[in-house]
Write an enzyme that holds these catalytic residues in place. Sequence first.
Site, PDB file in Angstrom:
ATOM      1  N   SER A   1       0.703  -0.909   0.063  1.00  0.00           N
ATOM      2  CA  SER A   1      -0.007  -0.086   0.087  1.00  0.00           C
ATOM      3  C   SER A   1       0.818   1.244  -0.092  1.00  0.00           C
ATOM      4  CB  SER A   1      -1.067   0.012   1.295  1.00  0.00           C
ATOM      5  OG  SER A   1      -2.190   1.080   1.069  1.00  0.00           O
TER       6      SER A   1
ATOM      7  N   ASP B   1      -7.955  -5.987  -5.981  1.00  0.00           N
ATOM      8  CA  ASP B   1      -7.819  -4.675  -5.246  1.00  0.00           C
ATOM      9  C   ASP B   1      -8.037  -3.743  -6.271  1.00  0.00           C
ATOM     10  OD1 ASP B   1      -7.043  -2.834  -3.353  1.00  0.00           O
ATOM     11  OD2 ASP B   1      -4.912  -2.920  -4.275  1.00  0.00           O
TER      12      ASP B   1
ATOM     13  N   HIS C   1      -5.937  -6.464  -1.721  1.00  0.00           N
ATOM     14  CA  HIS C   1      -5.012  -5.442  -1.487  1.00  0.00           C
ATOM     15  C   HIS C   1      -3.863  -6.234  -0.631  1.00  0.00           C
ATOM     16  CE1 HIS C   1      -3.388  -1.383  -1.009  1.00  0.00           C
ATOM     17  NE2 HIS C   1      -3.380  -1.438   0.359  1.00  0.00           N
TER      18      HIS C   1
END
Length: 414
Positions: free
Chosen positions: A155, A336, A393
Amino acid sequence: MNKFILLLAVLGLAFCSQNPLFLNETYTTGLVNIGKASDIFYWHFVSRSDAQKDPLVFWLTGGPGCSSELALFTENGPFSVNDDLSLKYNPYSWNNNANLVFVDQPVGTGFSKAGMGELVKNEEEVGEDFYQFVLGFLEQNPQYKGRPLFVTGESYAGHYIPAIGAELVRQANKDINLQGLAIGNGWVTPEVQQPAYGEYAHKNKLINDLQYYAIVKPAYSVCESLIAIKAPLFLIELSCDIGYKTIVGLGKPKFNVYDIRKPCIGALCYNMTNVDNFLAREDVKTALGVSGREWQECSYAVHQELQHDENVNLANDVAFVLQNNVKVLVYSGDQDFACNYIGGLAWTNKMKWSGQADFQKAQFSDYIVEGKSAGEIKGTGNFNFLKVYQAGHMVPMDQPQVALHMINSFISQN
């Protein structure tokens, strides 16, 4: 006097522990002083295989400002938290073949402390603080001096990791043997990743044709241009938000932005209550050496200080480490939305470095795990991009076996 100095040195070392509270996993924890009044907390698990020879792997969660204990308990750490706040063994933990360290950074994140005026404001400061952290960690754990070292995360760590990697390369410290960076669903080049929201949403039928062509695509075209010219943040946010909110909705997201197959539950779209409650226990904090501190999933203060950092392009730092013979793996779960694989592939193709043309021409091939295609991979030299099938993710959460195979392959010296 010499005995006294030796005693002080010994007191500064971290000694491995085993505790039934943590399923007798061998670990150390520590705090490394940063600046005048700040520190960075770490939780280190020795390798389940060969702790004396296996490499050192640092893990960084993104945010910015989110604690790496989130990943420890829900993704790639040695255990997860049950509803009764006991722990469950994770056979796919990344310390199966590595000495694994979860780091609460920047200062002020998780169990780490930030002194007055010492929150970081940009990635240069992130890199400088992390270099100081590594020095302190190696002083407390000197067995890792010169050991092959990898920095990994996901991220917003797509900002952290390139900056950290570049700083470690520049320092050229003989005790820090940086071998590779692994960036999972990372936020690296906003200029090309912002428009990818629209393309990904349209491709996955999160919006219809009218929404895409009439609203989302034009909005992101303006958004991209404003980022490119480094326009004021409020103008960038205004244009980008038009596209984003058309896709996701106002208020609570229409879907889990980290896994489009799931609903959004909780502030982070996942229910982290068990982790919150476990890390609030006094016996746990005592065992971790952080009595008197309060853990938080994500720090608003850290996030706010880095608000002007969000749209900075970190691809140049990735290119820099590649040119200095550090290998880089970029991997993306295909479910994601937040840092999707379309944007990931876009920034890796656009990044300027000596291998750019070869990388762009490279074809995808099946990524095989246990005899099955678990994704597709392309690359050249020491740079690879991997799309992981049926993962959001948090790839280690959704595809733990594949993620373990991936990291073991990456850190292998063969």
